[in-house]
Structure formats: structure tokens, C-alpha cells
Motif scaffolding. Structure first.
Motif, PDB file in Angstrom:
ATOM      1  N   SER A 293       7.397  14.794  -8.922  1.00 12.22           N
ATOM      2  CA  SER A 293       7.997  14.004  -7.846  1.00 12.22           C
ATOM      3  C   SER A 293       7.260  12.677  -7.668  1.00 12.22           C
ATOM      4  O   SER A 293       7.888  11.648  -7.388  1.00 12.22           O
ATOM      5  CB  SER A 293       7.993  14.794  -6.531  1.00 12.22           C
ATOM      6  N   MET A 294       5.947  12.682  -7.842  1.00 10.11           N
ATOM      7  CA  MET A 294       5.212  11.418  -7.741  1.00 10.11           C
ATOM      8  C   MET A 294       5.548  10.494  -8.901  1.00 10.11           C
ATOM      9  O   MET A 294       5.638   9.278  -8.730  1.00 10.11           O
ATOM     10  CB  MET A 294       3.713  11.691  -7.686  1.00 10.11           C
ATOM     11  N   ARG A 295       5.759  11.068 -10.068  1.00  7.20           N
ATOM     12  CA  ARG A 295       6.157  10.224 -11.197  1.00  7.20           C
ATOM     13  C   ARG A 295       7.530   9.606 -10.940  1.00  7.20           C
ATOM     14  O   ARG A 295       7.759   8.419 -11.226  1.00  7.20           O
ATOM     15  CB  ARG A 295       6.193  11.056 -12.483  1.00  7.20           C
TER      16      ARG A 295
ATOM     17  N   SER B   5      -8.403   0.869 -13.988  1.00  5.33           N
ATOM     18  CA  SER B   5      -7.268   0.065 -13.519  1.00  5.33           C
ATOM     19  C   SER B   5      -6.562   0.754 -12.362  1.00  5.33           C
ATOM     20  O   SER B   5      -6.725   1.952 -12.129  1.00  5.33           O
ATOM     21  CB  SER B   5      -6.264  -0.165 -14.652  1.00  5.33           C
ATOM     22  N   GLN B   6      -5.744  -0.019 -11.646  1.00  5.68           N
ATOM     23  CA  GLN B   6      -4.783   0.549 -10.733  1.00  5.68           C
ATOM     24  C   GLN B   6      -3.540   0.879 -11.557  1.00  5.68           C
ATOM     25  O   GLN B   6      -3.515   0.643 -12.770  1.00  5.68           O
ATOM     26  CB  GLN B   6      -4.469  -0.437  -9.607  1.00  5.68           C
ATOM     27  N   PRO B   7      -2.472   1.446 -10.976  1.00 13.70           N
ATOM     28  CA  PRO B   7      -1.269   1.729 -11.769  1.00 13.70           C
ATOM     29  C   PRO B   7      -0.690   0.448 -12.368  1.00 13.70           C
ATOM     30  O   PRO B   7      -0.462  -0.536 -11.647  1.00 13.70           O
ATOM     31  CB  PRO B   7      -0.307   2.336 -10.741  1.00 13.70           C
TER      32      PRO B   7
ATOM     33  N   PHE C  89       0.851  -1.181   0.000  1.00 10.84           N
ATOM     34  CA  PHE C  89       0.000   0.000   0.000  1.00 10.84           C
ATOM     35  C   PHE C  89       0.888   1.233   0.000  1.00 10.84           C
ATOM     36  O   PHE C  89       0.989   1.952   0.982  1.00 10.84           O
ATOM     37  CB  PHE C  89      -0.940  -0.017   1.198  1.00 10.84           C
ATOM     38  N   THR C  90       1.566   1.438  -1.099  1.00  7.76           N
ATOM     39  CA  THR C  90       2.547   2.504  -1.218  1.00  7.76           C
ATOM     40  C   THR C  90       1.865   3.766  -1.692  1.00  7.76           C
ATOM     41  O   THR C  90       1.431   3.835  -2.831  1.00  7.76           O
ATOM     42  CB  THR C  90       3.646   2.098  -2.205  1.00  7.76           C
ATOM     43  N   HIS C  91       1.779   4.734  -0.817  1.00  7.81           N
ATOM     44  CA  HIS C  91       1.156   6.000  -1.182  1.00  7.81           C
ATOM     45  C   HIS C  91       2.046   7.135  -0.713  1.00  7.81           C
ATOM     46  O   HIS C  91       2.793   7.005   0.246  1.00  7.81           O
ATOM     47  CB  HIS C  91      -0.238   6.117  -0.570  1.00  7.81           C
TER      48      HIS C  91
ATOM     49  N   ASN D  76      10.624   4.601  -9.453  1.00  6.84           N
ATOM     50  CA  ASN D  76      11.813   4.228  -8.677  1.00  6.84           C
ATOM     51  C   ASN D  76      11.438   3.571  -7.353  1.00  6.84           C
ATOM     52  O   ASN D  76      11.793   4.044  -6.277  1.00  6.84           O
ATOM     53  CB  ASN D  76      12.682   5.465  -8.428  1.00  6.84           C
ATOM     54  N   GLY D  77      10.711   2.456  -7.451  1.00  2.33           N
ATOM     55  CA  GLY D  77      10.477   1.619  -6.286  1.00  2.33           C
ATOM     56  C   GLY D  77       9.156   1.791  -5.587  1.00  2.33           C
ATOM     57  O   GLY D  77       8.848   1.031  -4.674  1.00  2.33           O
ATOM     58  N   SER D  78       8.352   2.790  -5.981  1.00  7.88           N
ATOM     59  CA  SER D  78       7.045   2.996  -5.337  1.00  7.88           C
ATOM     60  C   SER D  78       5.960   3.106  -6.407  1.00  7.88           C
ATOM     61  O   SER D  78       5.356   4.156  -6.599  1.00  7.88           O
ATOM     62  CB  SER D  78       7.064   4.261  -4.476  1.00  7.88           C
ATOM     63  N   PRO D  79       5.688   2.018  -7.131  1.00  7.93           N
ATOM     64  CA  PRO D  79       4.794   2.089  -8.288  1.00  7.93           C
ATOM     65  C   PRO D  79       3.356   2.422  -7.947  1.00  7.93           C
ATOM     66  O   PRO D  79       2.594   2.829  -8.828  1.00  7.93           O
ATOM     67  CB  PRO D  79       4.903   0.690  -8.905  1.00  7.93           C
ATOM     68  N   PHE D  80       2.959   2.253  -6.683  1.00  6.00           N
ATOM     69  CA  PHE D  80       1.576   2.540  -6.306  1.00  6.00           C
ATOM     70  C   PHE D  80       1.433   3.911  -5.642  1.00  6.00           C
ATOM     71  O   PHE D  80       0.420   4.197  -5.007  1.00  6.00           O
ATOM     72  CB  PHE D  80       1.044   1.448  -5.381  1.00  6.00           C
ATOM     73  N   CYS D  81       2.436   4.749  -5.787  1.00  3.20           N
ATOM     74  CA  CYS D  81       2.453   6.041  -5.114  1.00  3.20           C
ATOM     75  C   CYS D  81       1.209   6.870  -5.419  1.00  3.20           C
ATOM     76  O   CYS D  81       0.649   7.514  -4.537  1.00  3.20           O
ATOM     77  CB  CYS D  81       3.710   6.803  -5.519  1.00  3.20           C
ATOM     78  N   SER D  82       0.776   6.879  -6.668  1.00  6.06           N
ATOM     79  CA  SER D  82      -0.339   7.737  -7.071  1.00  6.06           C
ATOM     80  C   SER D  82      -1.652   6.977  -7.199  1.00  6.06           C
ATOM     81  O   SER D  82      -2.595   7.466  -7.829  1.00  6.06           O
ATOM     82  CB  SER D  82      -0.018   8.420  -8.408  1.00  6.06           C
ATOM     83  N   GLU D  83      -1.731   5.793  -6.590  1.00  4.63           N
ATOM     84  CA  GLU D  83      -2.889   4.933  -6.849  1.00  4.63           C
ATOM     85  C   GLU D  83      -4.214   5.584  -6.492  1.00  4.63           C
ATOM     86  O   GLU D  83      -5.166   5.562  -7.276  1.00  4.63           O
ATOM     87  CB  GLU D  83      -2.752   3.604  -6.096  1.00  4.63           C
TER      88      GLU D  83
END
Length: 428
Positions: free
Chosen positions: A249-251, A183-185, A94-96, A256-263
């Protein structure tokens, strides 16, 4: 300049009203205009505590509301704030992005040519998502034309917040779908296609051609989905967002390791973008999730029709498919439903459901639930007779539990294979 009167009752009425008015009582007139960069959002610079910050307008609409025999109109925006151009993130599933900082804004909304009102800004209560929220600009009825593009300026002089957002009118003759998917990311899709050739086409066409969804929206982190969507966008069944993120910054975090940042931002933008275009929006997650229903989704549609006036959000039970100790050989994606017939007998733990939300009522989602403080809405959990097959071992041997299930916890299930048997040529 015309003065538009301020209505302080709009937000509280929307949140506390437990019975949903009929669809025509929530007449959506405008939505945020599409943008050339294919992100469908607007960034506005600002200053907070003498430091640079940014507000991302992820979506917007104008609506006529009929509540308790009172007709109101509002323009509202889905908005996210980020300070210093830097979002922080963890590296769990749950990377946000962490956006928790003090924020005190007093935003005025100027509808160019029609007047100015004081906005109502309500932020999320999630401890690490406090800067995603809803900005409401309440106005008197019949002040804003329904057939013209609107330019809305959002202003807070104290924080040097000043930007314009354009809202485009919806075609009054448009088709309103009952159901669409988001979809999710997605990322590293080239690797998924290598293991299951044709997967993106199979997934999108399963929902549109087989189940009859109006369309599917795919949010892509890294652009790897693009080579595999040929013909889908042209048919009008896929909305594709390439390398989507609300800020730079979210992109960077997403890549770079947090693909669900913008979910959550993706899900909520998709939810809002379908206001006035679909009665329901389903989060279909990734191409290892498939709704288990017959052609045309008759079971789900009957259920949604039955609850549409009483329920805002329904959460579908998810079943974990795949033997945790068996790898699946490479094969065409059209064989998925016959290749993986083993699942855990019990559903995935209670916190993991796929949501179907009413975009007229649900303001924000957080992966599987409604996001506070917009949670005071009727929610149905595990009441729908159809479930979702989550093929967790499609790409690698894994289990969703810390403890690998034993054979007596596993069941055979070929129901979706049987339902789609005559439709498999669609996916080849």
C-alpha cells in the motif's frame, strides 16, 4: 532451552546517557541479512482488533554495549506497523503515511537455540507516525555467538504475530567508514537526467570520489534511476534500492501522488543498516543538494572528529541556490556549479537542515530532526563550518518562500565551483 535473563535498564540507559562511549564500546556484531528482493526488510503478518495488519522489520542488529562499566548485549529491530494493508497519506511536501491507530503488543524474542526474552517496544511520538518504533531484545553478555547467523523469532500469540528474522555476522576485519550518504525517495529521474545529463553519476561521484564518502545509498520509488547508475554498484560505491517501499500500500501511494510516503522509513533503514559500518550517516537528500567543502571533505571531517564523543546529531545549514526568476538551460551536470552562482543571502529557514547522525546513538530520524521519543540526544545546529548548497532552480523556476526574494536578498557565491574546478573532469 537456555534461559536468557531480561534486562529492563538497557533502553533507559541508552537514551539518558549524555556522553557517548567510544566506538568500541558499541560493538555491532550482526545486522539484518540482505534479502533477494533488494528491500532488506521482512514483513510479518498479524491481527489487530480482529483486523489484518502487517509489521515491517526494516532493520536489525546485535550489539555489545558498555555503559557505566556494565557490559550488556541486545538485539534490536527498527519496526513499522500497518493495519488493513492500507496506509493513508496527505499530498503536502512532508508526505508521510498516516498509521495512527491503537497498538498494544507484548512481543517475545526467541533467539533460536539460545533462549527467549521479553521485548521492549518503544513507538514514535509523532502524531501521524506512531507506529514506527524500536523493539529491543535485551540479553545477558556473551550468550550469543558473534560469528554465526542468528535466527530470531518474534512472537505475540494474542495478535497472531509470529515471524522469523535473520541477522548476519559482520566481518570483524571490515573497514569502518567515517561517513556515508543516504538519499531521500527519488522518482522521475529520467526527467532530471534529460535536463542535466549525467546527473546521478555526478552526484554519487561528487560525494564518493571528490568528498571521500565511503558509499552512497539511493532509494528509488519508481525504478527510473536504474538506467543511470551503470558502473557505480559494480565499483562498490553505490547501494541501490529499486522501487523500495515497506508495504504494497505504501508503494502504491508512492507511485500515485505521495512520493515521500515512505521517506522516514527509508532514512531510518539506511541509518540502521550502517551500524558498525560507518561512524556517521549523512542524509544527502536528492541530486540538487551538494556539500560545500574541499576535496576529501577536510573541514567536515575535522568537525565530526571533534564532536564524536559529545554529539549524536549535527544539522548542517542549507543555502538556496538559483535566481527565482531565471530558468536554467539544459546542460551537462558537470557544469552545475558554474551555471548557478546566485543564492539567497540568508540560509533556508531554520527547520531545514541536512542531518548527519551517529548510527550508534540515533535511533530514528524524521527528515531533518531526531524522532521522538528518541530525541533526548546531544544535537548541534549550525555549528559546522561547512554548509550545503541546495540548487532549488535546477529543474524549474521556483522559490522556497511564499514571497519571491528581491535582488537585494540575493548574493553571488562561486565557492563550490572554485573548490571543484580541477576535479570537473571526474564528472564528465
Amino acid at each position: 532451552m537456555v534461559s536468557i535473563q531480561f534486562r529492563s535498564t538497557v533502553t533507559s540507559s541508552l537514551i539518558t546517557n549524555r556522553m557517548l562511549p567510544p566506538l568500541e564500546s558499541y560493538l555491532v556484531r550482526h545486522i539484518l541479512c540482505a534479502t533477494p528482493d533488494n528491500r532488506d526488510l521482512v514483513n510479518i503478518g498479524m491481527i489487530q482488533n480482529e483486523l489484518p495488519a502487517v509489521a515491517s522489520i526494516l532493520a536489525g542488529s546485535s550489539r555489545k554495549l558498555s555503559i557505566n562499566h556494565t557490559v550488556l548485549e541486545e538485539i534490536d529491530f527498527l519496526i513499522m506497523f500497518e493495519r488493513n494493508g492500507t496506509a493513508m497519506s496527505s499530498k503536502e511536501y512532508f508526505t508521510h503515511c498516516f498509521l495512527d491507530w491503537d497498538l498494544q503488543l507484548s512481543v517475545h524474542c526467541e533467539v533460536i537455540g539460545f533462549g527467549i526474552v521479553q521485548g521492549i517496544l518503544t513507538l514514535s511520538h509523532r502524531y501521524f507516525m506512531k507506529k514506527e518504533g524500536r523493539l529491543v531484545c535485551p540479553i545477558e553478555p556473551l550468550q550469543v555467538p558473534t560469528n554465526l547467523e542468528l535466527s530470531v523469532r518474534l512472537i505475540d500469540k494474542l495478535h497472531q504475530f509470529n515471524g522469523s528474522v535473520k541477522l548476519c555476522p559482520l566481518d570483524p576485519q571490515r573497514k569502518v567508514h567515517q561517513l556515508v550518504g543516504c538519499s531521500q525517495p527519488l522518482f522521475n529521474v529520467d526527467r532530471l537526467e534529460e535536463k542535466w545529463p549525467g546527473l546521478i553519476h555526478t552526484w554519487v561521484r561528487f560525494y564518493v570520489d571528490f568528498l571521500g564518502f565511503g558509499s552512497v545509498s539511493i532509494y528509488d520509488n519508481d525504478g527510473t534511476t536504474e538506467p543511470y547508475i551503470g558502473g557505480l554498484v559494480e565499483r562498490g560505491i553505490l547501494k541501490y534500492y529499486k522501487s523500495w517501499a515497506p508495504t504494497t500500500s505504501m508503494r502504491n501511494l508512492s507511485l500515485n501522488g505521495s512520493p515521500f510516503c515512505s521517506e522516514t522509513m527509508m532514512e531510518n533503514q539506511c541509518l540502521w543498516q550502517h551500524r558498525g559500518l560507518s561512524e556517521w550517516v549523512m542524509l544527502i537528500h536528492a541530486p540538487d543538494n551538494f556539500l560545500n567543502d574541499f576535496a576529501g571533505a577536510p573541514t567536515l571531517r575535522k568537525y565530526l572528529e571533534a564532536i564524536k564523543n559529545t554529539t549524536s546529531l549535527t544539522l548542517l545549514t542549507t543555502l538556496a541556490f538559483g535566481h527565482p526568476n531565471q530558468s536554467i538551460p539544459q546542460q551537462h551536470s558537470s557544469r552545475l556549479f558554474q551555471a548557478i552562482l546566485t543564492r539567497e543571502c540568508q540560509p533556508i529557514y531554520s527547520g531545514r537542515h541536512l542531518p548527519i547522525a551517529n548510527p550508534r546513538k540515533v535511533m530514528m530520524l524524521f527528515v531533518h530532526v531526531a524522532l521522538e521519543p528518541f530525541h533526548d540526544i546531544p544535537v548541534a545546529v549550525n555549528k559546522c563550518p561547512v554548509q550545503v548548497n541546495h540548487y532549488i532552480t535546477m529543474f524549474r523556476v521556483r522559490s522556497i518562500h511564499n514571497k519571491i526574494p528581491t535582488d537585494n536578498m540575493l548574493c553571488k557565491d562561486q565557492t563550490l565551483h572554485e573548490k571543484t574546478l580541477s576535479y570537473l573532469p571526474l564528472f564528465n
